[in-house]
Design a protein around this motif. Structure first.
Motif, short mmCIF file in Angstrom:
data_model
loop_
_atom_site.label_atom_id
_atom_site.label_comp_id
_atom_site.label_asym_id
_atom_site.label_seq_id
_atom_site.Cartn_x
_atom_site.Cartn_y
_atom_site.Cartn_z
N GLY A 63 35.91 94.14 52.66
CA GLY A 63 35.74 92.86 52.57
C GLY A 63 36.93 92.08 53.04
N ASP A 64 38.08 92.66 53.14
CA ASP A 64 39.36 92.27 53.28
C ASP A 64 40.20 93.16 53.98
OD1 ASP A 64 41.98 90.77 53.12
OD2 ASP A 64 42.42 91.49 51.07
N PRO A 65 39.77 93.39 55.18
CA PRO A 65 40.42 94.43 55.86
C PRO A 65 42.12 94.46 56.41
CG PRO A 65 39.13 93.09 57.35
CD PRO A 65 38.99 92.63 55.99
N GLU A 66 42.59 93.11 56.16
CA GLU A 66 44.06 92.82 56.19
C GLU A 66 44.69 92.73 54.89
OE1 GLU A 66 45.29 92.33 59.17
OE2 GLU A 66 43.05 92.13 60.08
N GLY A 67 44.18 93.33 53.90
CA GLY A 67 44.73 93.47 52.48
C GLY A 67 45.23 94.78 52.44
N PRO A 68 45.48 94.94 51.17
CA PRO A 68 45.92 96.43 50.72
C PRO A 68 45.09 97.38 51.30
CG PRO A 68 45.87 94.95 48.85
CD PRO A 68 45.14 94.36 49.79
N ARG A 69 45.52 98.72 51.36
CA ARG A 69 45.24 99.79 52.17
C ARG A 69 45.09 101.06 51.16
NH1 ARG A 69 43.32 98.60 57.26
NH2 ARG A 69 43.02 100.78 57.66
N THR A 70 44.39 101.80 51.41
CA THR A 70 44.84 103.28 50.43
C THR A 70 44.49 104.57 51.35
OG1 THR A 70 44.15 104.47 48.44
CG2 THR A 70 42.18 103.61 49.65
N ARG A 71 45.32 105.73 51.09
CA ARG A 71 45.33 106.70 51.83
C ARG A 71 43.95 107.66 51.39
NH1 ARG A 71 51.51 108.25 51.00
NH2 ARG A 71 50.67 107.97 48.82
N LEU A 72 43.38 108.46 52.31
CA LEU A 72 42.45 109.54 52.16
C LEU A 72 42.90 110.85 52.53
CD1 LEU A 72 39.24 107.54 53.18
CD2 LEU A 72 40.37 107.76 51.00
N LEU A 121 34.64 121.32 62.31
CA LEU A 121 34.51 121.29 61.02
C LEU A 121 35.31 120.35 60.36
CD1 LEU A 121 33.47 124.95 60.18
CD2 LEU A 121 31.97 123.07 61.01
N VAL A 122 34.90 119.26 59.97
CA VAL A 122 35.87 118.13 59.27
C VAL A 122 35.28 117.92 57.89
CG1 VAL A 122 36.51 117.30 61.46
CG2 VAL A 122 34.65 116.09 60.09
N ALA A 123 36.27 117.19 57.05
CA ALA A 123 36.02 116.83 55.73
C ALA A 123 36.68 115.79 55.27
CB ALA A 123 35.98 117.92 54.63
N LEU A 124 36.44 115.10 54.23
CA LEU A 124 37.18 113.89 53.97
C LEU A 124 37.26 113.96 52.20
CD1 LEU A 124 36.95 109.92 54.86
CD2 LEU A 124 36.31 110.83 52.57
N ASP A 125 38.47 113.82 51.63
CA ASP A 125 38.54 113.93 50.23
C ASP A 125 38.15 112.25 49.63
OD1 ASP A 125 39.31 116.35 49.69
OD2 ASP A 125 41.41 116.16 49.70
N PRO A 126 37.30 112.03 48.86
CA PRO A 126 36.79 110.78 48.26
C PRO A 126 38.07 109.86 48.01
CG PRO A 126 35.08 112.12 48.16
CD PRO A 126 36.09 113.01 48.37
N ARG A 127 37.92 108.74 47.90
CA ARG A 127 39.01 108.16 46.80
C ARG A 127 39.29 108.66 45.71
NH1 ARG A 127 38.33 101.79 48.60
NH2 ARG A 127 37.55 102.03 50.84
N GLY A 128 40.58 108.97 45.44
CA GLY A 128 40.94 109.46 44.09
C GLY A 128 41.02 110.85 44.13
N ILE A 129 40.60 111.61 45.07
CA ILE A 129 40.47 113.25 44.83
C ILE A 129 41.12 114.03 45.91
CG2 ILE A 129 38.71 115.08 45.30
CD1 ILE A 129 38.54 113.71 42.39
N GLY A 130 41.81 115.19 45.65
CA GLY A 130 42.35 115.96 46.36
C GLY A 130 43.79 115.25 46.89
N GLY A 131 43.59 115.23 48.37
CA GLY A 131 44.71 114.58 48.96
C GLY A 131 44.83 113.08 49.06
N SER A 132 43.78 112.48 48.63
CA SER A 132 43.89 110.98 48.51
C SER A 132 44.41 110.31 47.30
CB SER A 132 42.30 110.54 48.42
OG SER A 132 41.51 111.17 49.30
N ASP A 133 44.81 109.06 47.62
CA ASP A 133 45.46 108.49 46.58
C ASP A 133 44.82 108.48 45.15
OD1 ASP A 133 47.74 107.57 48.12
OD2 ASP A 133 46.84 105.87 48.74
N ARG A 134 45.52 108.58 44.12
CA ARG A 134 44.87 108.81 42.83
C ARG A 134 45.18 107.80 41.65
NH1 ARG A 134 45.73 115.50 41.82
NH2 ARG A 134 44.67 115.96 43.80
N THR A 135 44.26 107.71 40.82
CA THR A 135 44.44 106.76 39.76
C THR A 135 43.89 107.42 38.60
OG1 THR A 135 44.10 104.62 38.97
CG2 THR A 135 42.09 105.67 40.15
#
Length: 505
Positions: A63-72, A121-135
């Motif tokens: 909802g705020d595409p110009e705001g902070p971003r995170t890496r996946l 074949l492709v895949a994505l690590d959801p937010r917070g998991i694997g190679g994505s930014d974590r919390t």
């Protein structure tokens, strides 16, 4: 809902944690082209030799595409036959809390062989998991013990400790989780997948989704129907938007009852007399299959009263630890032998039980945070009175003693500090008829009766392959040639059964 044991609710089971950071990647200008994915080799032991990884920047809040971003973290295995390539297939893991990169490493070889180079074949690590930014939520090792993270009642069904723990986890996530944790939801995973599609330069994606991933995939097909190509959903849960994870958890009790007879027959087979170390008496638990269940129930109740030391210091074999080990073992027949040995050692005064790896350590901080936050952010859970919940647990415990009342216990979501950002979409039959479901009849995590609810919701969009097998994960998982062939044919040729079919053993 997990790729094997990692797919079910609160079943993130590895035993290492990594500190979390929030990306400082600058926001992309509105209307600019997709960011370049900078691929690097990341082949993993046992996985396909050409696996690559990259990072994808997405908005923390769409909802705020110009705001902070995170890496996946994202990954791919390019087609090894470019002349046969017809598109891109995304592997969507279970969970919440499963890594797409790991799932691709696990299934990449088999998929590449089956599909004959038809897909990247492709895949994505959801937010917070694997190679994505974590919390994380700053949870103690004790609170991240799987038998504590799940709401197993105390001896006799007392829920006081599990309620206190659920409240403590919710408070910790509110205090320490931050904006990344608040952003974790199925809806944002769907948006992240579409950002990935755009970054890949693909107009459409095909999909192979497992367990909780089938719910993600169904939500994607609901939101972006024209961006789906050939869509495979393996091990499906009830998509009722009012219940979601709460319903999936409650379904674990009858699901165990449907699956357990497979284990009982195995454990009573005379062939088990020869299993195990020579002279060790084998792994046969009873003379008759119908005697295995009461024996296990009685053993768990005895361990409730008198826990037994194990080879893991500070982690005795309690009744709940045995029940949890049993529930995990139902995901695949290959775990039956280890579980039978655990049961035998639990009843042998001379033996010291060895816990399965999943129960010998704590769930990693980031995985626990992702699982809890996703299920709690998706939909508001009812705040029932504790007496009413205690009655529910007692009734479930009496009806389904193998699961001890845990599936209807109190999760942290009952005390969650913020409301869901949006209501989950209802899955409907609107959209192209390009979905193929596959489902084991005796699935312990996403039971068949729940899968029928997904089939009903998708209506004319889907066909369903029912596989006469037990365990979690059907395609390339149970060795059922009929089911495997039909899914492979669909992905390679587009040919799909004209009506729902049953694949016998």
């Amino acid at each position: 809902m997990k790729q094997r044991a990692r797919s079910g609710l609160l079943l993130a089971l590895s035993v290492s944690a990594v500190a979390a950071t929030l990306s400082a990647v600058p926001a992309q200008a509105a209307g600019s082209s997709s960011p370049e994915l900078r691929w690097r080799p990341c082949a993993q032991e046992g996985g396909p030799d050409r696996q690559e990884c990259a990072e994808l920047s997405v908005p923390l809040d769409y909802g705020d595409p110009e705001g902070p971003r995170t890496r996946l973290g994202v990954s791919r295995v390019p087609s090894d036959r470019p002349e046969a390539r017809r598109g891109t297939l995304i592997v969507i893991p279970g969970g919440p809390g499963g890594s797409g990169t790991q799932r691709l490493a696990q299934k990449g070889k088999a998929l590449r062989k089956e599909l004959g180079g038809a897909y990247d074949l492709v895949a994505l690590d959801p937010r917070g998991i694997g190679g994505s930014d974590r919390t994380g939520c700053g949870l103690s090792d004790e609170d991240r013990d799987l038998v504590n993270l799940r709401p197993w009642p105390g001896p006799g069904g007392d829920i006081a400790d599990s309620v206190r723990r659920a409240r403590r986890v919710a408070d910790a996530c509110a205090r320490d989780g931050g904006p990344l944790l608040r952003s974790m939801s199925t809806a944002n995973e769907v948006r992240d997948i579409d950002s990935f599609r755009s970054a890949l330069g693909e107009e459409k994606l095909s999909a192979f989704a497992s367990s909780y991933g089938t719910y993600v995939a169904a939500q994607y097909a609901q939101k972006y129907p024209d961006r789906t190509d050939r869509w495979v959903l393996d091990s499906n849960g009830d998509p009722d938007p009012k219940r979601v994870a709460r319903g999936w958890s409650a379904n674990l009790s009858p699901a165990m009852e449907q699956r357990f007879p497979d284990f009982a027959r195995w454990a009573a087979d005379p062939a088990r007399e020869k299993d195990g170390p020579e002279g060790g008496g084998g792994l046969r638990l009873a003379r008759r299959a119908e005697d295995v269940r009461p024996m296990v129930v009685a053993l768990a109740e005895r361990l409730d009263r008198h826990p037994k030391p194990t080879t893991t210091p500070g982690r005795p074999l309690t009744g709940n630890r045995l029940r949890q080990a049993l529930q995990l073992a139902m995901y695949g027949d290959t775990a039956f032998a280890g579980t039978a040995r655990l049961i035998k050692d639990a009843g042998d005064p001379r033996a010291t039980p060895v816990l399965p790896a999943a129960l010998a350590g704590s769930v990693p901080e980031h995985e626990a945070a992702v699982t809890v936050s996703t299920i709690c952010n998706d939909v508001r859970w009812p705040r029932r009175s504790l007496p009413a919940t205690a009655r529910d647990v007692a009734a479930d415990r009496a009806r389904y003693p193998l699961t001890g009342g845990m599936p209807v216990g109190v999760f942290p979501c009952a005390f969650w500090k913020w409301a869901p950002a949006e209501e989950p979409a209802r899955i409907t039959s609107d959209g192209p008829s390009n979905v193929l479901m596959i489902q084991n009849l005796r699935d312990p995590a996403t039971p068949y009766f729940g899968a029928l609810k997904m089939r009903e919701a998708l209506g004319r969009r889907a066909r369903m392959i029912s596989v006469d097998s037990g365990g979690h994960g059907a395609y390339l998982g149970t060795g059922n040639a009929c089911g495997d062939r039909k899914v492979t044919d669909f992905l390679r040729t587009g040919e799909r059964p004209e009506k729902d079919v049953l694949c016998a053993r």
